[in-house]
Design a protein around this motif. Structure first.
Motif, PDB file in Angstrom:
ATOM      1  N   TYR A 122      14.154 -14.069   9.227  1.00 36.06           N
ATOM      2  CA  TYR A 122      12.974 -13.604   8.497  1.00 36.06           C
ATOM      3  C   TYR A 122      13.018 -14.062   7.037  1.00 36.06           C
ATOM      4  N   LEU A 123      14.122 -13.852   6.367  1.00 34.54           N
ATOM      5  CA  LEU A 123      14.220 -14.250   4.949  1.00 34.54           C
ATOM      6  C   LEU A 123      14.144 -15.761   4.779  1.00 34.54           C
ATOM      7  N   LEU A 124      14.735 -16.491   5.686  1.00 33.06           N
ATOM      8  CA  LEU A 124      14.671 -17.952   5.624  1.00 33.06           C
ATOM      9  C   LEU A 124      13.224 -18.435   5.785  1.00 33.06           C
ATOM     10  N   LEU A 125      12.521 -17.903   6.773  1.00 34.31           N
ATOM     11  CA  LEU A 125      11.123 -18.277   6.987  1.00 34.31           C
ATOM     12  C   LEU A 125      10.249 -17.862   5.810  1.00 34.31           C
ATOM     13  N   LYS A 126      10.474 -16.650   5.314  1.00 37.17           N
ATOM     14  CA  LYS A 126       9.687 -16.159   4.190  1.00 37.17           C
ATOM     15  C   LYS A 126       9.900 -17.023   2.951  1.00 37.17           C
ATOM     16  N   ALA A 127      11.142 -17.392   2.688  1.00 35.80           N
ATOM     17  CA  ALA A 127      11.436 -18.259   1.540  1.00 35.80           C
ATOM     18  C   ALA A 127      10.738 -19.605   1.694  1.00 35.80           C
ATOM     19  N   ALA A 128      10.816 -20.208   2.871  1.00 36.91           N
ATOM     20  CA  ALA A 128      10.154 -21.495   3.106  1.00 36.91           C
ATOM     21  C   ALA A 128       8.641 -21.363   2.943  1.00 36.91           C
ATOM     22  N   HIS A 129       8.086 -20.253   3.427  1.00 38.67           N
ATOM     23  CA  HIS A 129       6.640 -20.036   3.339  1.00 38.67           C
ATOM     24  C   HIS A 129       6.191 -19.844   1.890  1.00 38.67           C
ATOM     25  N   VAL A 130       6.950 -19.082   1.124  1.00 39.58           N
ATOM     26  CA  VAL A 130       6.616 -18.856  -0.287  1.00 39.58           C
ATOM     27  C   VAL A 130       6.737 -20.156  -1.081  1.00 39.58           C
ATOM     28  N   VAL A 131       7.783 -20.921  -0.827  1.00 40.91           N
ATOM     29  CA  VAL A 131       7.935 -22.212  -1.509  1.00 40.91           C
ATOM     30  C   VAL A 131       6.767 -23.131  -1.147  1.00 40.91           C
ATOM     31  N   GLY A 132       6.389 -23.172   0.122  1.00 41.25           N
ATOM     32  CA  GLY A 132       5.258 -23.995   0.547  1.00 41.25           C
ATOM     33  C   GLY A 132       3.969 -23.587  -0.140  1.00 41.25           C
ATOM     34  N   ALA A 133       3.719 -22.291  -0.231  1.00 40.16           N
ATOM     35  CA  ALA A 133       2.514 -21.802  -0.912  1.00 40.16           C
ATOM     36  C   ALA A 133       2.542 -22.175  -2.388  1.00 40.16           C
ATOM     37  N   THR A 134       3.709 -22.069  -2.985  1.00 38.71           N
ATOM     38  CA  THR A 134       3.863 -22.420  -4.395  1.00 38.71           C
ATOM     39  C   THR A 134       3.611 -23.908  -4.612  1.00 38.71           C
ATOM     40  N   THR A 176       0.916 -27.973  -6.965  1.00 34.98           N
ATOM     41  CA  THR A 176       0.536 -29.383  -6.865  1.00 34.98           C
ATOM     42  C   THR A 176      -0.969 -29.539  -7.026  1.00 34.98           C
ATOM     43  N   GLY A 177      -1.728 -28.637  -6.397  1.00 35.12           N
ATOM     44  CA  GLY A 177      -3.183 -28.692  -6.533  1.00 35.12           C
ATOM     45  C   GLY A 177      -3.626 -28.551  -7.981  1.00 35.12           C
ATOM     46  N   ALA A 178      -3.055 -27.577  -8.677  1.00 31.59           N
ATOM     47  CA  ALA A 178      -3.413 -27.365 -10.086  1.00 31.59           C
ATOM     48  C   ALA A 178      -2.966 -28.550 -10.942  1.00 31.59           C
ATOM     49  N   GLY A 179      -1.760 -29.050 -10.694  1.00 30.31           N
ATOM     50  CA  GLY A 179      -1.251 -30.180 -11.471  1.00 30.31           C
ATOM     51  C   GLY A 179      -2.061 -31.437 -11.264  1.00 30.31           C
ATOM     52  N   ILE A 180      -2.375 -31.733 -10.019  1.00 29.54           N
ATOM     53  CA  ILE A 180      -3.169 -32.923  -9.712  1.00 29.54           C
ATOM     54  C   ILE A 180      -4.536 -32.825 -10.379  1.00 29.54           C
ATOM     55  N   ALA A 181      -5.165 -31.662 -10.274  1.00 26.12           N
ATOM     56  CA  ALA A 181      -6.482 -31.484 -10.884  1.00 26.12           C
ATOM     57  C   ALA A 181      -6.403 -31.691 -12.395  1.00 26.12           C
ATOM     58  N   VAL A 210      -1.060 -39.535  -8.492  1.00 30.47           N
ATOM     59  CA  VAL A 210      -1.663 -38.391  -7.812  1.00 30.47           C
ATOM     60  C   VAL A 210      -1.682 -38.605  -6.297  1.00 30.47           C
ATOM     61  N   VAL A 211      -2.031 -39.783  -5.860  1.00 29.33           N
ATOM     62  CA  VAL A 211      -2.052 -40.081  -4.419  1.00 29.33           C
ATOM     63  C   VAL A 211      -0.645 -39.948  -3.837  1.00 29.33           C
ATOM     64  N   ILE A 212       0.347 -40.423  -4.560  1.00 29.97           N
ATOM     65  CA  ILE A 212       1.740 -40.288  -4.102  1.00 29.97           C
ATOM     66  C   ILE A 212       2.128 -38.807  -4.049  1.00 29.97           C
ATOM     67  N   ALA A 213       1.808 -38.054  -5.096  1.00 23.90           N
ATOM     68  CA  ALA A 213       2.146 -36.626  -5.132  1.00 23.90           C
ATOM     69  C   ALA A 213       1.472 -35.872  -3.996  1.00 23.90           C
ATOM     70  N   ASP A 214       0.214 -36.187  -3.733  1.00 24.03           N
ATOM     71  CA  ASP A 214      -0.483 -35.532  -2.620  1.00 24.03           C
ATOM     72  C   ASP A 214       0.173 -35.862  -1.285  1.00 24.03           C
ATOM     73  N   THR A 215       0.617 -37.091  -1.143  1.00 24.28           N
ATOM     74  CA  THR A 215       1.269 -37.506   0.099  1.00 24.28           C
ATOM     75  C   THR A 215       2.627 -36.834   0.266  1.00 24.28           C
ATOM     76  N   VAL A 216       3.428 -36.843  -0.776  1.00 24.58           N
ATOM     77  CA  VAL A 216       4.791 -36.317  -0.687  1.00 24.58           C
ATOM     78  C   VAL A 216       4.816 -34.788  -0.678  1.00 24.58           C
ATOM     79  N   PHE A 217       4.131 -34.179  -1.622  1.00 28.66           N
ATOM     80  CA  PHE A 217       4.237 -32.728  -1.791  1.00 28.66           C
ATOM     81  C   PHE A 217       3.187 -31.955  -1.003  1.00 28.66           C
ATOM     82  N   THR A 218       1.914 -32.255  -1.246  1.00 32.68           N
ATOM     83  CA  THR A 218       0.855 -31.474  -0.613  1.00 32.68           C
ATOM     84  C   THR A 218       0.873 -31.634   0.900  1.00 32.68           C
ATOM     85  N   ALA A 219       0.944 -32.864   1.381  1.00 31.55           N
ATOM     86  CA  ALA A 219       0.922 -33.075   2.829  1.00 31.55           C
ATOM     87  C   ALA A 219       2.101 -32.392   3.507  1.00 31.55           C
TER      88      ALA A 219
END
Length: 156
Positions: free
Chosen positions: A4-16, A21-26, A48-57
């Motif tokens: 549970y904690l491992l999944l929650k940590a991964a989920h929170v990091v993903g949301a962050t 990334t969205g705010a930074g790219i904008a 920005v295209v690289i960041a969207d590919t690596v991080f956002t995707a």
């Protein structure tokens, strides 16, 4: 560490990552656009295209996987209540993000062509930038709402 904690940590990091990334790219795209300098805009759009590919995707793929796994571990129904609303907002975000990625690539190419030709940015660039800018509002609002739903877990 339990699952549970491992999944929650991964989920929170993903949301962050999605939110950050969205705010930074904008921010960086808007600041480059405001200069009106095709070479600077092209360079920024390339990054920005690289960041969207690596991080956002990557985060886009990880979020539903970790979210579904968390719901399963905790015993929450996946398609109802706040999780169902989060999934709907996730789809809204994706429907905005996919054209934004295509637009960013076009903006990069148009700015690059203008820079190489020593010309100002074409009208097509400006029309696409306005569309890119407008698509950012519902996408960012949806991500903010999803984060709020994750934190508040309201009952409907």
């Amino acid at each position: 560490m339990d699952l549970y904690l491992l999944l929650k940590a991964a989920h929170v990091v993903g949301a962050t990552v999605l939110l950050g990334t969205g705010a930074g790219i904008a921010f960086f795209m808007l600041m480059a656009h405001r200069t009106g300098q095709p070479a600077l805009i092209a360079h920024t759009a390339r990054v920005v295209v690289i960041a969207d590919t690596v991080f956002t995707a990557t985060a886009v793929i990880i979020q539903p996987i970790t979210g579904a796994a968390l719901a399963h571990v905790v015993g929450y129904p996946l398609f109802s209540g706040w999780i169902g609303l989060s999934l709907l907002l996730y789809v809204v975000t994706g429907l905005c993000w996919l054209p934004v990625v295509w637009i960013q690539i076009r903006l990069r190419d148009l700015a690059d062509a203008a820079a190489k030709a020593g010309q100002p940015l074409p009208e097509r660039y400006h029309r696409l930038f306005r569309a890119w800018f407008m698509l950012g509002f519902p996408a960012f609002a949806a991500v903010l709402a999803i984060v709020w739903l994750m934190l508040a877990k309201p009952s409907f």
